[in-house]
Design an enzyme around this catalytic site. Sequence first.
Site, mmCIF file in Angstrom:
data_model
loop_
_atom_site.group_PDB
_atom_site.id
_atom_site.type_symbol
_atom_site.label_atom_id
_atom_site.label_comp_id
_atom_site.label_asym_id
_atom_site.label_seq_id
_atom_site.Cartn_x
_atom_site.Cartn_y
_atom_site.Cartn_z
ATOM 1 N N GLU A 176 34.544 -8.610 0.280
ATOM 2 C CA GLU A 176 34.028 -8.789 1.862
ATOM 3 C C GLU A 176 33.835 -7.191 2.411
ATOM 4 O OE1 GLU A 176 36.311 -11.726 4.611
ATOM 5 O OE2 GLU A 176 37.321 -10.856 2.758
ATOM 6 N N LYS A 213 31.313 -11.631 -0.961
ATOM 7 C CA LYS A 213 31.981 -12.772 0.484
ATOM 8 C C LYS A 213 31.423 -12.375 2.039
ATOM 9 C CE LYS A 213 35.590 -15.366 2.703
ATOM 10 N NZ LYS A 213 37.304 -15.729 2.255
#
Length: 301
Positions: A176, A213
């Site tokens: 992420e 992500k």
Amino acid sequence: MNTAEMTARIADGEGFIAALDQSGGSTPKALAGYGIKEGAWDSDEAMFDLIHDMRARIITAPSFSGEKVLGAILFERTMDGQVDGKPTPHALIERRVVPFIKIDKGLEAETDGVQLMKPMPDLDALLARARGLGVFGTKERSVVNLANPAGIAAIVRQQFEIAGQVLAAGLVPIIEPEVNIKSAERAEADRMLREELLKALDAMQGDGRVMLKLSIPAEAGLFEALVDHPRVLRVVALSGGFARTAACAELARNRGMIASFSRALLSDLRHQMSDDEFDAALGSAIDEIHAASTRKVALAA
């Protein structure tokens, strides 16, 4: 669900991933949004008990099931806690929701326009404990504030180093590198990040796969090459500060990206609600986020 079944659900399932991983620094804000004001607890332990009760209420709500929720990302204390008398990951698996664990310990100060992750000296022990509890994967967050080539390269390098450690432990990493949606350089940062991620994916050794992500890109469809990359199991999107309606509208314009929302999922839930009111509010949010994840808007040619 065994690992193969979880992998298939994450790779091909019609749904989204709930982010229930608010950590120490963000817990008071999450509780305030839930209707519990700061001062309602007298210790960190009491604060974490309150947030665990909120998460347990979400996980056991009738609307929170594998029908529309593919997975859930947990905070470490939530993973180690219990829901309905069983370890939290087991409670999720019984509902056909794949469990993940947040492993990062927060962010360093900004350097070269980015914030790297702080060191994780006890990561191997955490990964072993998570796997023993049936957790499928991990999530680790860093932040891009500016379109700085050196900074973005450093973020991707660090993310993939940690991802390699996670894969070696038998878990699937969610990488992420969040692009700050309020950055004046957001669109250029998105493009730089995409290119660095593609290079890192192409250079991966072995046969492991990762998840990504990412902030919803300023240019719809920008991350399609990442969605289609053979080393990527799934691309999920964070809401990044967008309210739910706006986040869902943006997400629906990006083929192959599904939601992994936190605030946008939980924003209408209140501690004072009856169980029926709580489930109705949660179910409405789940329906809206599920639709944005599974029904895409065609872009103009």
